[in-house]
Each structure stands twice: as C-alpha cells, then as structure tokens.
Design a protein around this motif. Structure first.
Motif, PDB file in Angstrom:
ATOM      1  N   LEU A   1      -4.134   3.060   4.282  1.00  0.00           N
ATOM      2  CA  LEU A   1      -5.055   4.185   4.081  1.00  0.00           C
ATOM      3  C   LEU A   1      -6.027   4.309   5.252  1.00  0.00           C
ATOM      4  O   LEU A   1      -6.328   5.406   5.716  1.00  0.00           O
TER       5      LEU A   1
ATOM      6  N   SER B   1      -7.916  10.035   1.945  1.00  0.00           N
ATOM      7  CA  SER B   1      -7.512   8.649   2.218  1.00  0.00           C
ATOM      8  C   SER B   1      -8.735   7.745   2.342  1.00  0.00           C
ATOM      9  O   SER B   1      -8.722   6.599   1.904  1.00  0.00           O
TER      10      SER B   1
ATOM     11  N   SER C   1      -9.459   4.643  -0.252  1.00  0.00           N
ATOM     12  CA  SER C   1      -9.458   3.264   0.248  1.00  0.00           C
ATOM     13  C   SER C   1     -10.589   2.446  -0.370  1.00  0.00           C
ATOM     14  O   SER C   1     -10.546   1.210  -0.349  1.00  0.00           O
TER      15      SER C   1
END
Ligand SMILES: Nc1nc2c(c(=O)[nH]1)N[C@H]1C(S)=C(S)[C@@H](COP(=O)(O)O)O[C@H]1N2
Ligand SMILES: [Mo]
Length: 373
Positions: free
Chosen positions: A29, A70, A74
């Motif tokens: 990620l 992303s 994460s």
C-alpha cells in the motif's frame, strides 16, 4: 518463533510470520501511495519534463483517488504491524552487532516518517493543520525519508521474512496457527473496509458507502462541494457588467480585453470535467463555456504557447499553469455555466477554468486574466 523476548508482552500473535505478512501488505500500500503521490506532486509543480496529458480523461482522478485510498487503508495495517513488533524495542542487549545497531537506527526514520505521513495526510484531508510547515513540502519530504528507510528495512529483513514465511508452509504439530492467520486477515479486511468507505468521495458509484469520507461529492452549492468560498477571497459581489477578462503576455501582439457578454457570444461548448482535489474528493459536472483555444485564437495568441491563468483575487492558489497541450484540448473551457445554470459565486462566478487531468488546485475559479507565454 515468538518475538517477545522480555516475556512482558507475550502473545502468540507477535510472531515473525505475522510481522512479515503485515509488513508486506503495508509496504504494498505504501508503494502505491508513494508512486501516486509523486505523480500528484509533479503534476502540481511540473518540472517541465513531466506533465499529464489531457487525454484520456480521468487519469488524475484515478491517481489521486488511489493515493488517498491506499494511504488511509495502510493505517490499520501499519498500526497492527507496529503492535506486533514493538516489544522488540525492549530486547536486551539492544543490539548485538554494528549492522544490527544501524538497522535499528533506520527504524527511526521508517516509523517516524510513516506516522508523520499518516498524521499530515489525514490532517490535511480534514483541514486540521496544526503545523507550521507547508503541508505539501512536509508530506513530500517525509515520503522520501520514509521510503528510503523502507528500502533499507526490506533489504535487511528480506532473509528473515522469507525464512519465516517458508516455515509457515508446514506448521509443527500443536502449533497455534489459526488465530495468527485470522489476525492478518482481519488487518487486510479492515484495510479493505477503510478503502471502500473512503473511495466514495472520488468514485461516485461508491458514494453511498463514503462513511469515512470527509467530503461528500454531492453536497454543496449547485449540488457539489467547495473548499473555498467567494467570501473567503473577498469576491462576493462580482458584477457581470463590470467583469473583464484580460488576455496578455509575450505570446500576444497586444493585450485584449473581453467582457462577460463577449465571452457569452463565443460558440459555447459542453464538457464533463472532474474537479479532483489533492484531498482526495472528486466531483464530475457538466460545464458549459468558451473553449480556451477559441479565445486564444481570437486574441491572436502564439500557437503552442503555455498559458498562466490568474484569478481576480491574489494570494494562495490565485494562479495556475495551463500547458499548451491542455490549452488546446477541446474540453478546456472558460466555463460560464454548470449543469445548465450560471455558476454560483462559490464555484467561480463569473468564469471558471476547467480542463481534463488537472489537479483541483489548477481549476481556477474567478478567472480574470490569461497570460500567454
Ligand atoms: N481562484 C481560485 N481557484 C481555485 C481555488 C482557489 O483557492 N482560488 N481553489 C482550488 C482548489 S484547491 C480546488 S480543489 C478546486 C475546487 O475547490 P472548491 O471546492 O473551493 O471549488 O478549486 C480550485 N480553484
Ligand atoms: Mo484542492
């Protein structure tokens, strides 16, 4: 092998295999987030050699959406990874070799950089900026520091992680494996949910699921969001009769001035164009107005010239580059209308610039001047 060397934080979940799996998922990620972040950075401050093309439409919406999604996804993985490995910090003696000491030292920029990125990124999305530095510079610098440290970390841990993951293939009899797998799967699952719940602010089919998204794409004047109002830049009462657009600069023989009625007399064109902010939200509307290329041709602008767009106000975000390739695109408009209505003051009345694959901050509202290079 259990990582807990002190005995105080004993847990079967603090395991090298769990750490490796969570680490890999987090790193993937981070990788997506890093690359898309660099794209976003380069688009905003183009160094000349990098420019997004005007077509196909939607590239910037994708890269910027992926960046925010992303990055947010994460966070749970990063926290779980840190939880899994933090007892290692209290291991005694703290290091057994110079190499190990260096590896431990590299954890400082790695963990510090990751937390700083998450904190500034999330803060920026929510307009919470309790720091003195420029968000973009700080976030960008932290990204490079963290990514450098991550490369070192992956290099150093590669061997250990591979051994640990290989061991996983044949669990020894009586070993606890189920809860560890479930732990990693929960992390990935939570990350997936965060992604789904935030993607709605960029990709409107998911909009109803945008529970965690700070900006809903369909709320605001004329049905879509704004960051900055006309009042906040002192432009509440712009008068159509008094409005003037100036086209000047070295690329025109002599400056030209257009009133609102002059612009309305040009052929009007429609374009579906997204406003995509660095904060991750995106809204696609149907704009109607004058093609910039028609206007530039009328003003006798040098073909192939780059343009700088200036707003009626000064200060932050009041100018934006408009590279020649974008100025020539059929969807690059000086919009007078959105969805069949005159622009709301907060959306840039009387005239706003829109074009494909431009970061939101370059979709200048309240345009007052085109400077032709
Ligand atoms: N003149 C002017 N145009 C501007 C801005 C601004 O501050 N001044 N903000 C930009 C930013 S950062 C974005 S994301 C888009 C959409 O912002 P809005 O939601 O305030 O319309 O407009 C852009 N156009
Ligand atoms: Mo923005």
């Amino acid at each position: 092998m259990n990582l807990d060397l002190t005995g105080r934080f004993r847990s079967e979940l603090r395991d090298e295999r769990v750490a490796a799996r969570l680490g890999i998922a987090t790193a993937v990620l981070f990788g997506i987030c890093f690359v898309t972040g660099i794209v976003s950075h380069l688009v905003q401050d183009s160094p000349g050699w990098f420019q997004l093309p005007a077509r196909p439409a939607g590239i910037y919406q994708w890269t910027q959406g992926l960046h925010v999604v992303s990055g947010l996804a994460s966070i749970p993985l990063l926290l779980m990874k840190l939880w899994t490995v933090f007892p290692k910090l209290f291991a005694w003696p703290p290091f057994r070799s110079v190499a190990q000491a260096l590896e431990r030292l590299a954890l400082l920029p790695l963990v510090g950089g990751a937390l700083l990125l998450v904190f500034t990124g999330v803060g920026n999305i929510h307009f919470y900026r309790p720091w003195e530095f420029s968000f973009r510079r700080g976030h960008y610098a932290a990204a490079w520091i963290m990514t450098g440290a991550l490369v070192v970390h992956v290099g150093v841990q590669w061997g250990t992680a591979r051994l640990a993951l290989r061991r996983d293939a044949k669990p020894s009899p009586g070993e606890v494996t189920i809860d560890r797998r479930a732990f990693v799967r929960s992390g990935v699952g939570i990350a997936g949910l965060v992604a789904v719940f935030t993607a709605g602010q960029t990709f409107s089919p998911l909009r109803r699921l945008g529970l965690l998204a700070p900006r809903q794409p369909d709320i605001g004047p004329q049905g879509f969001p704004i960051n900055r109002s006309a009042a906040s830049v002192g432009l509440v009462h712009v008068d159509r009769g008094a409005y003037r657009l100036v086209v000047d600069g070295p690329g025109v023989a002599e400056p030209r001035t257009y009133g609102y009625a002059d612009l309305a007399a040009f052929p009007q064109h429609d374009a579906r164009v997204a406003i995509t902010c660095v904060e991750g939200w995106s809204t696609t509307q149907t704009w109607r107005g004058v093609r910039v290329r028609d206007l530039l041709a009328d003003a006798g602008a040098r073909p192939g010239a780059d343009v700088v767009v200036h707003a009626l106000h000064t200060g932050r975000q009041s100018t934006a580059p408009l590279p020649a390739a974008h100025a020539a695109d059929a969807d690059t408009l000086l919009a007078l209308q959105v969805n069949g209505e005159m622009l709301h003051p907060d959306h840039g009345f009387p005239v706003r610039l829109v074009g494909q694959n431009r970061p939101g901050v370059h979709q200048t509202k309240w345009v007052g001047r085109l400077e032709v290079g």
